[in-house]
Design a protein around this motif. Structure first.
Motif, PDB file in Angstrom:
ATOM      1  N   VAL A   1      39.548  11.770 -10.095  1.00 13.91           N
ATOM      2  CA  VAL A   1      39.207  11.550 -11.505  1.00 13.91           C
ATOM      3  C   VAL A   1      40.505  11.479 -12.309  1.00 13.91           C
ATOM      4  O   VAL A   1      41.329  12.385 -12.245  1.00 13.91           O
ATOM      5  N   THR A   2      40.685  10.399 -13.072  1.00 11.38           N
ATOM      6  CA  THR A   2      41.904  10.214 -13.843  1.00 11.38           C
ATOM      7  C   THR A   2      41.877  11.060 -15.110  1.00 11.38           C
ATOM      8  O   THR A   2      40.924  11.012 -15.886  1.00 11.38           O
ATOM      9  N   ILE A   3      42.946  11.841 -15.292  1.00 11.31           N
ATOM     10  CA  ILE A   3      43.102  12.689 -16.473  1.00 11.31           C
ATOM     11  C   ILE A   3      44.483  12.439 -17.064  1.00 11.31           C
ATOM     12  O   ILE A   3      45.489  12.491 -16.351  1.00 11.31           O
TER      13      ILE A   3
ATOM     14  N   MET B   1      32.145  15.904  -7.383  1.00 13.00           N
ATOM     15  CA  MET B   1      32.334  17.341  -7.535  1.00 13.00           C
ATOM     16  C   MET B   1      33.825  17.651  -7.701  1.00 13.00           C
ATOM     17  O   MET B   1      34.670  17.130  -6.974  1.00 13.00           O
ATOM     18  N   LEU B   2      34.142  18.527  -8.666  1.00 10.81           N
ATOM     19  CA  LEU B   2      35.534  18.917  -8.879  1.00 10.81           C
ATOM     20  C   LEU B   2      35.906  20.163  -8.091  1.00 10.81           C
ATOM     21  O   LEU B   2      37.066  20.373  -7.765  1.00 10.81           O
ATOM     22  N   THR B   3      34.938  21.034  -7.833  1.00  7.76           N
ATOM     23  CA  THR B   3      35.169  22.225  -7.012  1.00  7.76           C
ATOM     24  C   THR B   3      33.949  22.449  -6.142  1.00  7.76           C
ATOM     25  O   THR B   3      32.885  21.864  -6.360  1.00  7.76           O
ATOM     26  N   GLN B   4      34.073  23.340  -5.188  1.00  6.50           N
ATOM     27  CA  GLN B   4      32.939  23.667  -4.334  1.00  6.50           C
ATOM     28  C   GLN B   4      31.882  24.388  -5.169  1.00  6.50           C
ATOM     29  O   GLN B   4      32.186  25.284  -5.957  1.00  6.50           O
ATOM     30  N   ALA B   5      30.660  23.988  -5.048  1.00  2.68           N
ATOM     31  CA  ALA B   5      29.582  24.548  -5.858  1.00  2.68           C
ATOM     32  C   ALA B   5      29.378  26.025  -5.543  1.00  2.68           C
ATOM     33  O   ALA B   5      29.526  26.473  -4.405  1.00  2.68           O
TER      34      ALA B   5
ATOM     35  N   ALA C   1      41.466  33.754 -19.487  1.00  2.98           N
ATOM     36  CA  ALA C   1      41.665  32.737 -18.445  1.00  2.98           C
ATOM     37  C   ALA C   1      42.297  31.493 -19.043  1.00  2.98           C
ATOM     38  O   ALA C   1      42.182  31.224 -20.241  1.00  2.98           O
ATOM     39  N   SER C   2      42.968  30.750 -18.179  1.00  2.00           N
ATOM     40  CA  SER C   2      43.452  29.411 -18.484  1.00  2.00           C
ATOM     41  C   SER C   2      43.103  28.551 -17.284  1.00  2.00           C
ATOM     42  O   SER C   2      43.614  28.768 -16.180  1.00  2.00           O
ATOM     43  N   VAL C   3      42.192  27.602 -17.483  1.00  2.00           N
ATOM     44  CA  VAL C   3      41.634  26.831 -16.374  1.00  2.00           C
ATOM     45  C   VAL C   3      42.322  25.478 -16.298  1.00  2.00           C
ATOM     46  O   VAL C   3      42.251  24.684 -17.239  1.00  2.00           O
ATOM     47  N   ASN C   4      42.972  25.212 -15.180  1.00  2.00           N
ATOM     48  CA  ASN C   4      43.659  23.943 -14.978  1.00  2.00           C
ATOM     49  C   ASN C   4      42.655  22.826 -14.722  1.00  2.00           C
ATOM     50  O   ASN C   4      41.737  22.970 -13.918  1.00  2.00           O
ATOM     51  N   ILE C   5      42.819  21.720 -15.436  1.00  2.00           N
ATOM     52  CA  ILE C   5      41.941  20.569 -15.261  1.00  2.00           C
ATOM     53  C   ILE C   5      42.544  19.537 -14.321  1.00  2.00           C
ATOM     54  O   ILE C   5      41.870  18.950 -13.471  1.00  2.00           O
ATOM     55  N   GLN C   6      43.833  19.303 -14.457  1.00  2.00           N
ATOM     56  CA  GLN C   6      44.497  18.200 -13.776  1.00  2.00           C
ATOM     57  C   GLN C   6      44.397  18.288 -12.258  1.00  2.00           C
ATOM     58  O   GLN C   6      44.077  17.294 -11.588  1.00  2.00           O
ATOM     59  N   GLY C   7      44.660  19.449 -11.691  1.00  2.00           N
ATOM     60  CA  GLY C   7      44.661  19.584 -10.234  1.00  2.00           C
ATOM     61  C   GLY C   7      43.332  19.239  -9.595  1.00  2.00           C
ATOM     62  O   GLY C   7      43.250  18.353  -8.737  1.00  2.00           O
ATOM     63  N   PRO C   8      42.250  19.926  -9.994  1.00  2.00           N
ATOM     64  CA  PRO C   8      40.940  19.593  -9.419  1.00  2.00           C
ATOM     65  C   PRO C   8      40.517  18.154  -9.686  1.00  2.00           C
ATOM     66  O   PRO C   8      39.907  17.515  -8.831  1.00  2.00           O
ATOM     67  N   ALA C   9      40.851  17.623 -10.875  1.00  2.00           N
ATOM     68  CA  ALA C   9      40.475  16.240 -11.181  1.00  2.00           C
ATOM     69  C   ALA C   9      41.194  15.270 -10.259  1.00  2.00           C
ATOM     70  O   ALA C   9      40.588  14.336  -9.722  1.00  2.00           O
TER      71      ALA C   9
END
Length: 385
Positions: free
Chosen positions: A369-371, A1-5, A356-364
């Motif tokens: 998860v490697t990004i 999971m990348l964020t809380q559901a 919106a601009s959704v950051n991928i790197q932080g949650p990954a």
């Protein structure tokens, strides 16, 4: 999971791939009722990613030099992705109630070539074709079986015979995108060209799904340079084709000779495209200029830019797709260098607005998860039918 559901049922999902050489991951985000995203999970794609080689050795964004590395059939509730470093294609089922939940169907299958870079479903999702872009290049097609996975279709493995390497050198000299014509009667793959203009390779599709032995080469209109992405022009047997050499082109396969090449002032590298159902317009992505240009095409297939939307310097936007959420369209753009997904509300023709601009790197990173910006690729959407 990348964020809380979230307890709320999402209206849809977006998908893209990490394309990492150690392990390719499919990353999904749920789409809320207002079009915004919530990163949800990363699922192993069943293979490895890879990166093409540029003339200057720069490992930049757009590692596959392509559009369509991950695709969805909403009608059949399935997703397919390439594993360019493993020479395989993987198929997943999508849970319509929670579309970020995807599950593998069968095992990854060989693309029967090298460096698979783009896939395409038929309109009903019953067949899938893949475009290989490495030293062994060409197309290959499969039956989509919801229990067994991808099953090879006879008489669909067709080689292009391009002088390439694995991974491919490019972008010049590499293939780009595979898709079917709107009526499913032809399979089309774009080739960027090398020391000459690009063109389309077009195969006839038979009733049993087999392909004509040879592809017909369809040239670009006068002034065209590079054939990259293909987006249907509904009801016309034609495509909007992005051309990073000049801007975009119209490719007419109807025989009515309405082809054209359109030079766009100030464009730097226009490579990806998507169409909005609600606005009727097309959105082309200029990775070099960090711009999105909205294109209108009239009934005579004459096209022109009607609006331009700027992204921050260094975003490096690449793959994009639209989704219709509760009667309104949204545009999702992978900001590769920024490791983000840029979200635009399409409020009407020439009225797009970034919401919106959704950051991928932080949650990954938090989820282990490697990004890497240079490896990210793809953008597909699923919305409840």
């Amino acid at each position: 999971m990348l964020t809380q559901a979230s307890a709320r049922r999402p209206d849809g999902a977006v998908y893209f791939i990490s394309n990492e050489p150690d392990e390719n991951m499919i990353i999904s985000a749920s789409i809320s009722s207002d079009g915004t995203l919530r990163l949800d999970r990363a699922v192993a794609a069943g293979g490895r990613g890879s990166h093409g080689v540029t003339a200057n050795g720069n490992m930049g964004v757009d590692p596959m030099f392509s559009q369509g590395s991950v695709q969805v059939s909403t009608k059949n509730a399935v997703l397919a992705t390439v594993n360019s470093g493993s020479n395989t294609v993987s198929l997943f089922s999508i849970d319509p109630r929670k579309p970020t939940m995807i599950s593998p169907i069968g095992d990854p299958v060989s693309s029967e070539g090298e460096f698979p870079m783009s896939v395409a479903f038929t309109a009903d999702g019953s067949r899938l074709c893949v475009l290989n872009g490495g030293a062994v290049n060409g197309v290959n097609c499969f039956k989509v079986d919801k229990k067994q996975g991808l099953v090879q279709l006879p008489n669909t493995l067709r080689y292009l015979g391009l002088n390439q390497t694995t991974p491919p050198n490019g972008p010049p000299g590499s293939v780009s995108h595979i898709t079917f014509t709107e009526d499913g009667s032809k399979l089309v793959a774009s080739y960027k060209g090398n020391n000459g203009p690009g063109y389309l390779n077009v195969w006839d599709v038979q009733q049993d799904g087999s392909l004509s032995t040879q592809a017909t080469q369809v040239p670009l209109a006068s002034g065209g340079m590079v054939a990259f992405s293909l987006t249907h022009i509904p009801g016309e047997n034609a495509f909007l084709l992005t051309d990073p050499g000049v801007g975009f082109a119209i490719v007419d396969l109807s025989g009515k000779k309405r082809d054209s090449s359109v030079a766009v002032n100030g464009q730097m590298a226009t490579c990806w495209s998507a169409r909005s159902v609600t606005t009727g317009n097309y959105y082309t992505i200029d990775v070099g200029g960090n711009m999105i240009r909205e294109v209108h095409i009239d009934g005579n297939l004459k096209g022109g830019v009607v609006a331009t939307y700027n992204l921050p310097a260094g975003t490096s936007p690449i793959d994009s797709e639209t989704a219709t959420i509760r009667g309104k369209d949204y545009l999702y753009v992978l900001g590769a260098n920024a490791t983000s997904v840029e979200v635009f509300s399409l409020d009407g023709p020439a009225k797009a607005k970034q919401i919106a601009s959704v950051n991928i790197q932080g949650p990954a990173r938090s989820a282990g998860v490697t990004i890497n910006a240079r490896n990210l690729q793809g953008m597909a959407t699923y919305v409840h039918p």
